[in-house]
Design a protein around this motif. Sequence first.
Motif, PDB file in Angstrom:
ATOM      1  N   LYS A   1       4.592   4.440  12.461  1.00  0.00           N
ATOM      2  CA  LYS A   1       5.366   3.342  12.684  1.00  0.00           C
ATOM      3  C   LYS A   1       4.862   1.828  12.507  1.00  0.00           C
ATOM      4  O   LYS A   1       5.629   1.227  11.856  1.00  0.00           O
ATOM      5  N   VAL A   2       3.732   1.828  13.064  1.00  0.00           N
ATOM      6  CA  VAL A   2       2.811   0.365  12.795  1.00  0.00           C
ATOM      7  C   VAL A   2       2.587   0.220  11.460  1.00  0.00           C
ATOM      8  O   VAL A   2       2.768  -0.887  11.179  1.00  0.00           O
ATOM      9  N   LEU A   3       2.183   1.244  10.939  1.00  0.00           N
ATOM     10  CA  LEU A   3       1.836   0.936   9.271  1.00  0.00           C
ATOM     11  C   LEU A   3       3.265   0.595   8.594  1.00  0.00           C
ATOM     12  O   LEU A   3       3.062  -0.183   7.676  1.00  0.00           O
ATOM     13  N   ARG A   4       4.165   1.354   9.129  1.00  0.00           N
ATOM     14  CA  ARG A   4       5.634   0.648   8.219  1.00  0.00           C
ATOM     15  C   ARG A   4       5.930  -0.475   8.707  1.00  0.00           C
ATOM     16  O   ARG A   4       6.359  -1.243   7.458  1.00  0.00           O
ATOM     17  N   GLU A   5       5.741  -1.106   9.718  1.00  0.00           N
ATOM     18  CA  GLU A   5       6.036  -2.198  10.521  1.00  0.00           C
ATOM     19  C   GLU A   5       5.353  -3.218   9.578  1.00  0.00           C
ATOM     20  O   GLU A   5       5.690  -4.585   9.635  1.00  0.00           O
ATOM     21  N   ALA A   6       3.975  -2.997   9.337  1.00  0.00           N
ATOM     22  CA  ALA A   6       3.094  -4.105   8.795  1.00  0.00           C
ATOM     23  C   ALA A   6       3.342  -4.068   7.096  1.00  0.00           C
ATOM     24  O   ALA A   6       2.760  -4.783   6.706  1.00  0.00           O
ATOM     25  N   GLY A   7       4.344  -3.145   6.742  1.00  0.00           N
ATOM     26  CA  GLY A   7       4.506  -3.083   5.343  1.00  0.00           C
ATOM     27  C   GLY A   7       3.428  -2.337   4.438  1.00  0.00           C
ATOM     28  O   GLY A   7       3.464  -2.781   3.268  1.00  0.00           O
ATOM     29  N   LEU A   8       2.851  -1.477   5.122  1.00  0.00           N
ATOM     30  CA  LEU A   8       1.631  -0.914   4.183  1.00  0.00           C
ATOM     31  C   LEU A   8       2.382   0.418   3.674  1.00  0.00           C
ATOM     32  O   LEU A   8       1.689   0.861   2.577  1.00  0.00           O
TER      33      LEU A   8
ATOM     34  N   LEU B   1       2.409   1.577  -0.174  1.00  0.00           N
ATOM     35  CA  LEU B   1       2.982   0.498  -0.875  1.00  0.00           C
ATOM     36  C   LEU B   1       2.125  -0.093  -1.672  1.00  0.00           C
ATOM     37  O   LEU B   1       1.342  -0.603  -1.055  1.00  0.00           O
ATOM     38  N   PRO B   2       2.085   0.013  -3.019  1.00  0.00           N
ATOM     39  CA  PRO B   2       0.869  -0.300  -3.833  1.00  0.00           C
ATOM     40  C   PRO B   2       0.741  -1.904  -3.783  1.00  0.00           C
ATOM     41  O   PRO B   2      -0.409  -2.164  -3.841  1.00  0.00           O
ATOM     42  N   ASP B   3       1.709  -2.627  -3.691  1.00  0.00           N
ATOM     43  CA  ASP B   3       1.525  -4.290  -3.550  1.00  0.00           C
ATOM     44  C   ASP B   3       0.633  -4.489  -2.156  1.00  0.00           C
ATOM     45  O   ASP B   3       0.005  -5.444  -2.220  1.00  0.00           O
ATOM     46  N   ALA B   4       1.221  -3.908  -1.284  1.00  0.00           N
ATOM     47  CA  ALA B   4       0.493  -4.047  -0.055  1.00  0.00           C
ATOM     48  C   ALA B   4      -0.720  -3.793   0.190  1.00  0.00           C
ATOM     49  O   ALA B   4      -1.712  -4.238   0.593  1.00  0.00           O
ATOM     50  N   LEU B   5      -1.044  -2.329  -0.562  1.00  0.00           N
ATOM     51  CA  LEU B   5      -2.385  -2.032  -0.463  1.00  0.00           C
ATOM     52  C   LEU B   5      -3.447  -2.895  -1.487  1.00  0.00           C
ATOM     53  O   LEU B   5      -4.558  -3.303  -1.327  1.00  0.00           O
ATOM     54  N   ALA B   6      -2.838  -3.551  -2.566  1.00  0.00           N
ATOM     55  CA  ALA B   6      -3.453  -4.363  -3.257  1.00  0.00           C
ATOM     56  C   ALA B   6      -4.000  -5.799  -2.492  1.00  0.00           C
ATOM     57  O   ALA B   6      -4.948  -6.273  -2.649  1.00  0.00           O
ATOM     58  N   GLN B   7      -2.803  -6.229  -1.831  1.00  0.00           N
ATOM     59  CA  GLN B   7      -2.941  -7.351  -0.958  1.00  0.00           C
ATOM     60  C   GLN B   7      -4.191  -7.228   0.197  1.00  0.00           C
ATOM     61  O   GLN B   7      -5.075  -7.833   0.396  1.00  0.00           O
ATOM     62  N   LEU B   8      -4.160  -5.908   0.609  1.00  0.00           N
ATOM     63  CA  LEU B   8      -5.152  -5.511   1.727  1.00  0.00           C
ATOM     64  C   LEU B   8      -6.672  -5.287   1.031  1.00  0.00           C
ATOM     65  O   LEU B   8      -7.515  -6.025   1.686  1.00  0.00           O
ATOM     66  N   SER B   9      -6.606  -4.890  -0.111  1.00  0.00           N
ATOM     67  CA  SER B   9      -7.951  -4.626  -0.705  1.00  0.00           C
ATOM     68  C   SER B   9      -8.412  -5.944  -1.099  1.00  0.00           C
ATOM     69  O   SER B   9      -9.774  -6.432  -0.801  1.00  0.00           O
TER      70      SER B   9
END
Length: 86
Positions: free
Chosen positions: A42-49, A64-72
């Motif tokens: 749930k925390v990961l969903r709320e963070a948009g990941l 979510l690919p865009d979120a993973l790219a931003q995190l990377s």
Amino acid sequence: MSDPIRLRLLSLIASHEGGEACVCDLIGPFDVSQPTISHHLKVLREAGLVGSERRGTWVYHWVLPDALAQLSALLEIPASSAKALA
């Protein structure tokens, strides 16, 4: 991402066959209860990941690919800093 369980969940989901994982697939690798895993998801969903969808009695999650790219990009060490660390 402040909890090691969340980082591991993100990794497990991203590397799962088909790019998505059922909660039932994510419980086994951890020594915590299913409600605890659900809380971290749930925390990961709320963070948009991660995204999710209920299918019958289980919920499936995917990264979510865009979120993973931003995190990377956020975690990337610039080349000049990497040389200094070596």
